[in-house]
Design an enzyme around this catalytic site. Structure first.
Site, PDB file in Angstrom:
ATOM      1  CE  LYS A  48      -3.206   0.422   2.792  1.00 57.69           C
ATOM      2  NZ  LYS A  48      -4.387   0.095   4.340  1.00 57.69           N
ATOM      3  CB  CYS A  76       0.884  18.496  -8.247  1.00 56.59           C
ATOM      4  SG  CYS A  76       0.194  18.844 -10.015  1.00 56.59           S
ATOM      5  CG  HIS A  80      -2.488  17.144 -13.640  1.00 49.48           C
ATOM      6  ND1 HIS A  80      -1.668  17.214 -12.917  1.00 49.48           N
ATOM      7  CD2 HIS A  80      -3.190  18.052 -14.622  1.00 49.48           C
ATOM      8  CE1 HIS A  80      -1.690  18.951 -13.137  1.00 49.48           C
ATOM      9  NE2 HIS A  80      -2.543  19.314 -14.265  1.00 49.48           N
TER      10      HIS A  80
HETATM   11  S1  FES Z   1       0.962  15.448 -11.699  1.00 48.05           S
HETATM   12 FE1  FES Z   1      -0.513  16.879 -11.399  1.00 48.05          FE
HETATM   13  S2  FES Z   1      -2.729  15.211 -10.286  1.00 48.05           S
HETATM   14 FE2  FES Z   1      -1.188  14.234 -10.671  1.00 48.05          FE
END
Ligand code: FES
Length: 101
Positions: A48, A76, A80
């Site tokens: 996990k 982040c 994404h």
């Molecule tokens: S890299 Fe930005 S949410 Fe995953």
């Protein structure tokens, strides 16, 4: 009509059936698509993935990754954007911001 296989003959097939079954299982495991996994590659050796951070160390703002593609996970790094463009997804970070006094 039909094949008459007795008990002795049947025993001789056990190693063959076992070997073929094992080969099919191993091949299936290797080729099984990873679709459906949220985490494609972060700390896959762990059972996990859990990260913690002291609130005092966060500073005035921080962005935590929710797409599991960041090279700086759990933070982040903007990965994404590439994921969303490639997959047609819409994931993004969770951003925490300290209220200004
Ligand atoms: S890299 Fe930005 S949410 Fe995953």
């Amino acid at each position: 009509m039909g094949v008459d296989i007795g008990g002795k003959e049947l025993v001789t097939y056990i190693p063959i059936v076992t070997t073929v079954g094992l080969a099919i299982y191993v091949t299936w495991q290797a080729l099984r698509p990873k679709i459906g996994l949220v985490n494609p590659g972060i700390e896959k050796n762990e059972q996990k993935v859990v990260n913690s951070m002291d609130i005092e160390d966060i500073g005035d703002s921080i962005a935590f990754c929710r797409c599991w593609r960041s090279k700086k996970f759990p933070l982040c790094d903007g990965s994404h954007n590439a994921h969303n463009k490639k997959q047609g997804d819409n994931v993004g970070p969770i951003c925490l911001k300290r209220k200004s006094a």
